[in-house]
Each structure stands twice: as C-alpha cells, then as structure tokens.
Design a protein around this motif. Sequence first.
Motif, PDB file in Angstrom:
ATOM      1  N   UNK A   1       4.609  21.078  14.036  1.00 10.84           N
ATOM      2  CA  UNK A   1       5.554  22.077  13.529  1.00 10.84           C
ATOM      3  C   UNK A   1       6.635  21.443  12.667  1.00 10.84           C
ATOM      4  N   UNK A   2       7.110  20.242  13.051  1.00 15.60           N
ATOM      5  CA  UNK A   2       8.162  19.588  12.267  1.00 15.60           C
ATOM      6  C   UNK A   2       7.642  19.202  10.887  1.00 15.60           C
TER       7      UNK A   2
ATOM      8  N   UNK B   1       5.048  20.469   9.285  1.00 17.14           N
ATOM      9  CA  UNK B   1       4.758  21.675   8.514  1.00 17.14           C
ATOM     10  C   UNK B   1       6.034  22.358   8.035  1.00 17.14           C
ATOM     11  N   UNK B   2       7.128  22.195   8.777  1.00 19.79           N
ATOM     12  CA  UNK B   2       8.378  22.844   8.403  1.00 19.79           C
ATOM     13  C   UNK B   2       8.869  22.435   7.030  1.00 19.79           C
ATOM     14  N   UNK B   3       8.914  21.125   6.751  1.00 17.91           N
ATOM     15  CA  UNK B   3       9.400  20.737   5.424  1.00 17.91           C
ATOM     16  C   UNK B   3       8.325  20.930   4.357  1.00 17.91           C
ATOM     17  N   UNK B   4       7.057  20.984   4.765  1.00 16.02           N
ATOM     18  CA  UNK B   4       6.014  21.315   3.792  1.00 16.02           C
ATOM     19  C   UNK B   4       6.135  22.779   3.347  1.00 16.02           C
ATOM     20  N   UNK B   5       6.487  23.672   4.290  1.00 15.04           N
ATOM     21  CA  UNK B   5       6.715  25.070   3.928  1.00 15.04           C
ATOM     22  C   UNK B   5       7.809  25.157   2.864  1.00 15.04           C
ATOM     23  N   UNK B   6       8.910  24.449   3.118  1.00 12.22           N
ATOM     24  CA  UNK B   6      10.046  24.509   2.198  1.00 12.22           C
ATOM     25  C   UNK B   6       9.677  23.957   0.824  1.00 12.22           C
ATOM     26  N   UNK B   7       8.940  22.841   0.803  1.00  8.07           N
ATOM     27  CA  UNK B   7       8.539  22.245  -0.469  1.00  8.07           C
ATOM     28  C   UNK B   7       7.569  23.153  -1.216  1.00  8.07           C
ATOM     29  N   UNK B   8       6.670  23.779  -0.492  1.00  3.09           N
ATOM     30  CA  UNK B   8       5.714  24.705  -1.114  1.00  3.09           C
ATOM     31  C   UNK B   8       6.437  25.914  -1.689  1.00  3.09           C
ATOM     32  N   UNK B   9       7.388  26.443  -0.941  1.00  2.87           N
ATOM     33  CA  UNK B   9       8.124  27.621  -1.396  1.00  2.87           C
ATOM     34  C   UNK B   9       8.913  27.336  -2.668  1.00  2.87           C
TER      35      UNK B   9
ATOM     36  N   UNK C   1      -8.637  21.444  12.621  1.00  2.70           N
ATOM     37  CA  UNK C   1      -8.440  22.735  11.941  1.00  2.70           C
ATOM     38  C   UNK C   1      -7.860  23.794  12.877  1.00  2.70           C
ATOM     39  N   UNK C   2      -8.366  23.849  14.096  1.00  2.00           N
ATOM     40  CA  UNK C   2      -7.894  24.863  15.040  1.00  2.00           C
ATOM     41  C   UNK C   2      -6.418  24.661  15.357  1.00  2.00           C
ATOM     42  N   UNK C   3      -6.017  23.408  15.597  1.00  2.00           N
ATOM     43  CA  UNK C   3      -4.619  23.119  15.899  1.00  2.00           C
ATOM     44  C   UNK C   3      -3.719  23.419  14.703  1.00  2.00           C
ATOM     45  N   UNK C   4      -4.192  23.074  13.518  1.00  2.00           N
ATOM     46  CA  UNK C   4      -3.396  23.349  12.316  1.00  2.00           C
ATOM     47  C   UNK C   4      -3.188  24.844  12.139  1.00  2.00           C
ATOM     48  N   UNK C   5      -4.255  25.622  12.298  1.00  2.00           N
ATOM     49  CA  UNK C   5      -4.140  27.075  12.138  1.00  2.00           C
ATOM     50  C   UNK C   5      -3.222  27.676  13.194  1.00  2.00           C
ATOM     51  N   UNK C   6      -3.337  27.198  14.433  1.00  3.16           N
ATOM     52  CA  UNK C   6      -2.465  27.711  15.494  1.00  3.16           C
ATOM     53  C   UNK C   6      -1.002  27.376  15.221  1.00  3.16           C
ATOM     54  N   UNK C   7      -0.763  26.163  14.726  1.00  2.00           N
ATOM     55  CA  UNK C   7       0.607  25.754  14.419  1.00  2.00           C
ATOM     56  C   UNK C   7       1.155  26.581  13.259  1.00  2.00           C
ATOM     57  N   UNK C   8       0.320  26.844  12.270  1.00  2.00           N
ATOM     58  CA  UNK C   8       0.740  27.699  11.155  1.00  2.00           C
ATOM     59  C   UNK C   8       1.107  29.098  11.639  1.00  2.00           C
TER      60      UNK C   8
ATOM     61  N   UNK D   1      13.021   9.435  12.534  1.00  2.00           N
ATOM     62  CA  UNK D   1      14.403   9.883  12.350  1.00  2.00           C
ATOM     63  C   UNK D   1      14.651  10.590  11.036  1.00  2.00           C
ATOM     64  N   UNK D   2      13.602  10.802  10.246  1.00  3.43           N
ATOM     65  CA  UNK D   2      13.780  11.437   8.932  1.00  3.43           C
ATOM     66  C   UNK D   2      14.176  12.900   9.083  1.00  3.43           C
ATOM     67  N   UNK D   3      15.136  13.316   8.271  1.00  2.00           N
ATOM     68  CA  UNK D   3      15.559  14.711   8.276  1.00  2.00           C
ATOM     69  C   UNK D   3      14.654  15.543   7.372  1.00  2.00           C
ATOM     70  N   UNK D   4      14.727  16.855   7.546  1.00  3.31           N
ATOM     71  CA  UNK D   4      13.961  17.753   6.681  1.00  3.31           C
ATOM     72  C   UNK D   4      14.366  17.567   5.229  1.00  3.31           C
ATOM     73  N   UNK D   5      15.661  17.407   4.973  1.00  5.62           N
ATOM     74  CA  UNK D   5      16.112  17.228   3.590  1.00  5.62           C
ATOM     75  C   UNK D   5      15.518  15.962   2.982  1.00  5.62           C
ATOM     76  N   UNK D   6      15.546  14.864   3.750  1.00  3.11           N
ATOM     77  CA  UNK D   6      14.994  13.617   3.223  1.00  3.11           C
ATOM     78  C   UNK D   6      13.531  13.776   2.851  1.00  3.11           C
ATOM     79  N   UNK D   7      12.770  14.502   3.662  1.00  3.82           N
ATOM     80  CA  UNK D   7      11.351  14.664   3.378  1.00  3.82           C
ATOM     81  C   UNK D   7      11.106  15.570   2.174  1.00  3.82           C
ATOM     82  N   UNK D   8      11.935  16.595   2.013  1.00  7.90           N
ATOM     83  CA  UNK D   8      11.800  17.448   0.825  1.00  7.90           C
ATOM     84  C   UNK D   8      12.113  16.637  -0.433  1.00  7.90           C
ATOM     85  N   UNK D   9      13.162  15.802  -0.365  1.00 10.11           N
ATOM     86  CA  UNK D   9      13.501  14.957  -1.505  1.00 10.11           C
ATOM     87  C   UNK D   9      12.396  13.942  -1.779  1.00 10.11           C
ATOM     88  N   UNK D  10      11.803  13.394  -0.716  1.00 10.90           N
ATOM     89  CA  UNK D  10      10.711  12.434  -0.884  1.00 10.90           C
ATOM     90  C   UNK D  10       9.496  13.101  -1.513  1.00 10.90           C
TER      91      UNK D  10
END
Length: 305
Positions: free
Chosen positions: A30-31, A33-41, A53-60, A282-291
């Motif tokens: 979930x963590x 995927x969270x910043x991937x959602x933001x980057x995709x948006x 695949x099953x775990x990914x779909x359930x997490x989505x 320890x990476x934050x969501x912001x750091x990952x979006x910037x990366x």
Amino acid sequence: MEYKDFDGIIKAAERLNQTSRVAVANAADAHVLGFLFAAKEKGITLPILVGNEKKIKNTLMDSRQNPNDYEIYDSPDGEEAQMAVDLVRDGKADFLMKGMMETSDFLRPIVKKENGLRIGRIMSYVALMSFAGYHKLIICTDGGMVTYPDYEKKKQIVINAVDVLHAIGYEKPKVAVLCCKETVDEEMPETVDAAMLKQASLAGGLGDCAVEGPLSYDICMSPEIAAIKKFKCEHSGNFDVLLFPNIHCCNIFVKSLVIHQKARAATIITGCRVPVIAPSRGSTTEEQILSLALASLAAGKGGCV
C-alpha cells in the motif's frame, strides 16, 4: 539550462504525460502504491506493476483503485526483479523501481551482464537536492553505492552524475570535488584525486563538464569566503554537483539536511542503461514522487544514465 527548484522538475516530467513507464518490482504494498498513484495522477509516469497479481489487485482495491487501470505482470515469488528487468530489456518499460523487497535482491538482476543493462561503468547514487541557502538544485554523490572510491571510480561517479544532468537538459554542469582543504597534500589522497579529476576534465576525459578541486566546502559554496581566503574559484557558489570523498560523508550530509533543514531530495541510482530507484524504508512519499519525476524526465529525454 538549470533547474532552480523541484517545481521545474515536476512540471517538466508532467509534460511527458505518462509516456515514461516505470516497472515496479514486487508492487503489492500500500505504501509503494500510494506514491505511484500520486505520480500517475500528476502524469509523471505510468506504473507497470510486477509481482503476485492477486495481491496487487487486492491492494489496489483496498486503496480504492481499479485494477483494470493498471498494467500488471504476474510473477513467481523471488522473480519480481528479473521480470521487471526483462520488461526494460524488451522495451516495455523505461526505468526501474524497487517495491517491497530487499535492495540486494532488487539489484541482483540489474548488475548481471547478460541482462544487458550495464554500460561498462560502476553504478552510483545521485541525490538531487534543494535546501535553504542555495539558489538552485544540486547533486550530492555518492552516498549510497560506492563506499571508498579511488580515483578511477571517482571518474565514473562524476560521469554518472554529469550524464544525469545532461539527460535533463543541462549543457555543461559544474562539479566540485570536496575535501577538507583546497590545496593538494600528498598525505591526503583525496586531495590528490581531486586535482587529478580537474586535470582529467580539462583534458576532456570526463565529458562536457567543468571540474574544480580540491575544494573545501566553504569555498565551494560561498564566493565571499573564497574572496576572503584569496582563492580564485570561477564557480564558487554556483556548482551543480558535489562529489564527496566517500559514502559516509555524502550520506551524513544528505540526511542531516533532510532532517534538520527539511531539505527536499530526489534519489536515483545511475551508471546503467536506465534510471533505477531503490527507496529506503525511511523515504517519504514526497521524496519518492520527486525521485519518480527525476527518473521519468531523465528516461524520457533519452539520456543514458
């Protein structure tokens, strides 16, 4: 061109409109995927999710995302990184990102020569940073991959960092080779390496860049201090890359700025055919979006990093 702040990096990546694709190894988290959602948006990148695949779909679905909106590749346990590398090698992805897995397991297929991602140089860590008191973005290297680089490895680290900046539009990056003093001292091999790097740059051996060294940090960053010390340094206060003597110096410097100055950072691994992102715990969501924005922009420009 130069980037003054991360807003410029984000806007440039957004203009790519998801044309740069990231293969995420073991994406069922979930963590992650969270910043991937933001980057995709934002249109920064288009995530390609690799793993169970099953775990990914359930997490989505748990995150109120429609699995049909994502490209998902089902992978056996332990094969996620190899499958992600295969996607890049086959032209189905443009860069790589570590999901929920050990960094050593993630990097293993990347460094294998038979997978075709190596370009004959060492892989090194680049932190593109924005912090108070400096007027533009600046790269710090290497705080994550090469422990005690000798002269030959430092040459490759410089080339890797310069290639990243070339890939995002810089023309002739300015590189400072940091030491505790600005004069060559035979008892301090770091200063000897620095002087040799400057000569290699002047001879054209490090690509289209300007290298100065050895430089103390104060002279490197403050033209006023350089003037007081009567040290002539054309680029004092205007460098694009800081090359540190070893992994500890760079790592501590970057983390101290992030923790105490709330500095912003985008971190990628360079030295192979595509950008690689290996987030720390320890990476934050912001750091990952910037990366993601930095890697997407570098990959989208067609630069070899």
